[in-house]
Design a protein around this motif. Structure first.
Motif, short mmCIF file in Angstrom:
data_model
loop_
_atom_site.label_atom_id
_atom_site.label_comp_id
_atom_site.label_asym_id
_atom_site.label_seq_id
_atom_site.Cartn_x
_atom_site.Cartn_y
_atom_site.Cartn_z
N THR A 5 51.13 15.24 52.03
CA THR A 5 52.36 15.93 52.40
C THR A 5 52.58 16.05 53.90
O THR A 5 53.62 16.54 54.34
CB THR A 5 52.39 17.34 51.76
N GLU A 6 51.60 15.61 54.68
CA GLU A 6 51.71 15.66 56.14
C GLU A 6 52.98 14.96 56.64
O GLU A 6 53.66 15.42 57.53
CB GLU A 6 50.47 14.99 56.74
N VAL A 7 53.29 13.81 56.02
CA VAL A 7 54.55 13.12 56.29
C VAL A 7 55.46 13.46 55.11
O VAL A 7 55.14 13.14 53.96
CB VAL A 7 54.36 11.60 56.40
#
Length: 130
Positions: A5-7
């Motif tokens: 979920t970082e991007v």
């Protein structure tokens, strides 16, 4: 936050456009297998690995035409709107994409089957020898 979920994911409308477009360029072994040899088969399968590998086993009904040998004269027997589905050894091989480029440059409709022989066998389908 995880590495997944970082991007952030693309917005739904962008994701829809992307995934719908991807099906214009690719097909998979299950879809190919489901219509091979039936009246619904409306495409030609090209094995682009080379004659030696083709002889060891290929998809049923596949035409042996190495990607380096794709030229207009080799396609003359096919109507201009014939869809070609290219495959090579598997996802580790870019021969199907190279063949697709050559076909597209010749103005021919084309899709790749990215899983190639590896994907075909992974689905439990058999190869044939002529």
């Amino acid at each position: 936050m995880s590495i997944v979920t970082e991007v952030p994911a693309a917005p739904a409308d962008a994701a829809l456009a992307h995934f719908e477009a991807s099906l214009s360029f690719e097909t998979d072994s299950w879809d190919v297998h489901s219509v091979l040899g039936t009246p619904q088969q409306d495409f030609v399968v090209l094995d682009v690995r080379g004659t030696e590998k083709y002889a060891k086993g290929h998809l049923p009904g596949a035409v042996d035409l190495a990607h380096r040998k794709i030229i207009g004269s080799k396609l003359a027997e096919y109507p201009a709107d014939t869809l070609f589905v290219t495959y090579c050894a598997g996802p580790h091989c870019n021969g199907a994409a190279r063949a697709a480029i050559r076909l597209a440059r010749l103005g021919r409709p084309v899709k790749v089957m990215p899983g190639g022989v590896t994907g075909w066998l992974d689905e439990g389908f058999e190869l044939v020898r002529d």
